[in-house]
Design a protein around this motif. Structure first.
Motif, short mmCIF file in Angstrom:
data_model
loop_
_atom_site.label_atom_id
_atom_site.label_comp_id
_atom_site.label_asym_id
_atom_site.label_seq_id
_atom_site.Cartn_x
_atom_site.Cartn_y
_atom_site.Cartn_z
N MET A 111 -9.34 -0.30 5.25
CA MET A 111 -9.12 -1.75 5.26
C MET A 111 -8.87 -2.30 3.86
SD MET A 111 -9.14 -2.55 8.41
CE MET A 111 -8.45 -0.94 8.73
N ARG A 112 -9.33 -1.58 2.84
CA ARG A 112 -9.17 -2.04 1.46
C ARG A 112 -7.92 -1.49 0.77
NH1 ARG A 112 -14.95 -0.85 1.20
NH2 ARG A 112 -14.37 1.11 0.24
N LYS A 113 -7.21 -0.57 1.42
CA LYS A 113 -6.04 0.06 0.80
C LYS A 113 -4.87 -0.92 0.72
CE LYS A 113 -6.36 4.90 2.18
NZ LYS A 113 -5.66 5.92 3.00
N ASP A 114 -4.07 -0.73 -0.32
CA ASP A 114 -2.77 -1.39 -0.32
C ASP A 114 -1.72 -0.33 0.00
OD1 ASP A 114 -1.71 -0.13 -2.70
OD2 ASP A 114 -2.82 -1.56 -3.92
N ALA A 115 -0.52 -0.73 0.23
CA ALA A 115 0.54 0.18 0.71
C ALA A 115 0.75 1.37 -0.22
CB ALA A 115 1.84 -0.58 0.91
N SER A 116 0.54 1.21 -1.51
CA SER A 116 0.76 2.31 -2.45
C SER A 116 -0.28 3.42 -2.29
CB SER A 116 0.73 1.80 -3.89
OG SER A 116 -0.58 1.39 -4.25
N GLN A 117 -1.37 3.14 -1.59
CA GLN A 117 -2.44 4.12 -1.40
C GLN A 117 -2.39 4.80 -0.03
OE1 GLN A 117 -5.45 1.14 -2.18
NE2 GLN A 117 -6.07 2.23 -4.02
N PHE A 118 -1.44 4.43 0.81
CA PHE A 118 -1.36 5.01 2.15
C PHE A 118 -0.97 6.49 2.06
CE2 PHE A 118 -0.28 0.79 4.46
CZ PHE A 118 -1.61 0.41 4.38
N SER A 119 -1.58 7.29 2.91
CA SER A 119 -1.32 8.73 2.92
C SER A 119 -0.06 9.07 3.70
CB SER A 119 -2.51 9.45 3.55
OG SER A 119 -3.68 9.21 2.82
N GLN A 120 0.57 10.16 3.27
CA GLN A 120 1.75 10.68 3.93
C GLN A 120 1.59 12.19 4.06
OE1 GLN A 120 4.85 9.10 1.30
NE2 GLN A 120 5.25 7.53 2.83
N PHE A 121 1.80 12.70 5.27
CA PHE A 121 1.57 14.10 5.57
C PHE A 121 2.85 14.72 6.13
CE2 PHE A 121 -2.29 11.65 6.23
CZ PHE A 121 -3.18 12.29 5.39
N VAL A 122 3.16 15.94 5.70
CA VAL A 122 4.37 16.64 6.11
C VAL A 122 3.97 17.90 6.88
CG1 VAL A 122 6.30 17.99 5.21
CG2 VAL A 122 5.77 15.78 4.20
N ILE A 123 4.68 18.15 7.99
CA ILE A 123 4.52 19.39 8.75
C ILE A 123 5.87 20.10 8.70
CG2 ILE A 123 3.91 20.45 10.96
CD1 ILE A 123 2.35 17.86 11.61
N PRO A 124 6.07 20.98 7.71
CA PRO A 124 7.39 21.60 7.53
C PRO A 124 7.90 22.36 8.75
CG PRO A 124 6.01 21.98 5.61
CD PRO A 124 5.12 21.38 6.67
N ALA A 125 7.02 23.07 9.45
CA ALA A 125 7.46 23.88 10.60
C ALA A 125 8.09 23.02 11.69
CB ALA A 125 6.29 24.68 11.17
N LEU A 126 7.67 21.78 11.80
CA LEU A 126 8.23 20.87 12.81
C LEU A 126 9.30 19.95 12.21
CD1 LEU A 126 4.99 19.74 14.71
CD2 LEU A 126 6.61 21.56 15.33
N GLY A 127 9.46 20.00 10.89
CA GLY A 127 10.43 19.12 10.24
C GLY A 127 10.09 17.67 10.43
N CYS A 128 8.78 17.35 10.36
CA CYS A 128 8.35 15.98 10.62
C CYS A 128 7.32 15.54 9.59
CB CYS A 128 7.78 15.86 12.02
SG CYS A 128 6.22 16.74 12.25
N MET A 129 7.03 14.26 9.64
CA MET A 129 6.09 13.67 8.71
C MET A 129 5.30 12.59 9.45
SD MET A 129 6.95 12.03 4.99
CE MET A 129 8.30 11.10 5.65
N ILE A 130 4.05 12.41 9.07
CA ILE A 130 3.19 11.36 9.61
C ILE A 130 2.76 10.50 8.44
CG2 ILE A 130 1.05 10.81 10.85
CD1 ILE A 130 1.24 13.69 12.07
N THR A 131 3.05 9.20 8.50
CA THR A 131 2.71 8.31 7.41
C THR A 131 1.80 7.20 7.89
OG1 THR A 131 4.68 6.92 7.72
CG2 THR A 131 4.88 8.77 6.20
N GLU A 132 0.82 6.89 7.06
CA GLU A 132 -0.10 5.80 7.33
C GLU A 132 0.61 4.48 7.05
OE1 GLU A 132 -4.59 4.51 5.82
OE2 GLU A 132 -3.48 6.06 4.73
N GLU A 133 0.42 3.51 7.93
CA GLU A 133 1.06 2.21 7.77
C GLU A 133 0.04 1.11 8.02
OE1 GLU A 133 4.23 2.05 6.69
OE2 GLU A 133 4.54 4.22 6.85
N TRP A 134 0.48 -0.11 8.18
CA TRP A 134 -0.39 -1.26 8.41
C TRP A 134 -0.80 -1.37 9.87
CZ3 TRP A 134 -2.21 -3.41 4.22
CH2 TRP A 134 -1.45 -3.42 3.05
N ASP A 135 -1.82 -2.18 10.10
CA ASP A 135 -2.23 -2.63 11.44
C ASP A 135 -2.48 -1.49 12.43
OD1 ASP A 135 -2.05 -5.23 10.55
OD2 ASP A 135 -0.03 -5.53 11.32
#
Length: 151
Positions: free
Chosen positions: A97-121
């Motif tokens: 709840m205290r994070k700003d957008a620059s602190q959101f995590s981003q995760f990559v799964i190379p075998a699937l060619g995909c990414m999961i990114t933290e966003e708002w709300d």
């Protein structure tokens, strides 16, 4: 490259990002506690999210980490790093709840060619190029009792 010699973190980063932004050939699927956008009439639901509901996102990420080789994006170095444990990169409810957008995590799964990114709300974005990646991740969403939808 062979499985014994995975792509280096910089090469993986370049598959997903161009000038620090997600490449435009990725499609978005939203991961949320709800099956679609809340809209003004249901916006109040954001205020009622419990700590346990919020932890579903960490549950989904930990399951993905267990099931696939998953990296953490480091934009300042322009690489994807592959930690041995994911927990240090996850936030608890208050930290989130205290994070700003620059602190959101981003995760990559190379075998699937995909990414999961933290966003708002209470929403993450699942970035992919083909439906196969989405199909592979759906059981993890279901297990964590999360929904997914697209625009």
């Amino acid at each position: 490259m062979t499985e014994e010699q995975p792509m280096p973190g910089k090469a993986i980063y370049d598959v997903f990002f161009e000038n620090g932004e997600v490449r435009p050939n990725f499609r978005k699927e939203y991961i949320s506690l709800w099956s679609g956008w809340l809209g003004k009439e249901r916006l109040h639901l954001l205020d009622d999210v419990s700590k346990e509901e919020w932890l579903r996102f960490n549950q989904m990420l930990l399951a993905a980490f267990k099931g696939f080789r998953m990296g953490v994006v480091n934009h300042s170095a322009g690489i994807v790093e592959f930690p041995t444990r994911l927990e240090p990169f996850l936030s608890d409810h208050q930290e989130s709840m205290r994070k700003d957008a620059s602190q959101f995590s981003q995760f990559v799964i190379p075998a699937l060619g995909c990414m999961i990114t933290e966003e708002w709300d209470y929403t993450y974005i699942f970035w992919h190029r083909d439906i196969g990646a989405l199909e592979a991740i759906k059981p993890l969403l279901s297990e964590a009792r999360l929904q997914h939808f697209s625009d």
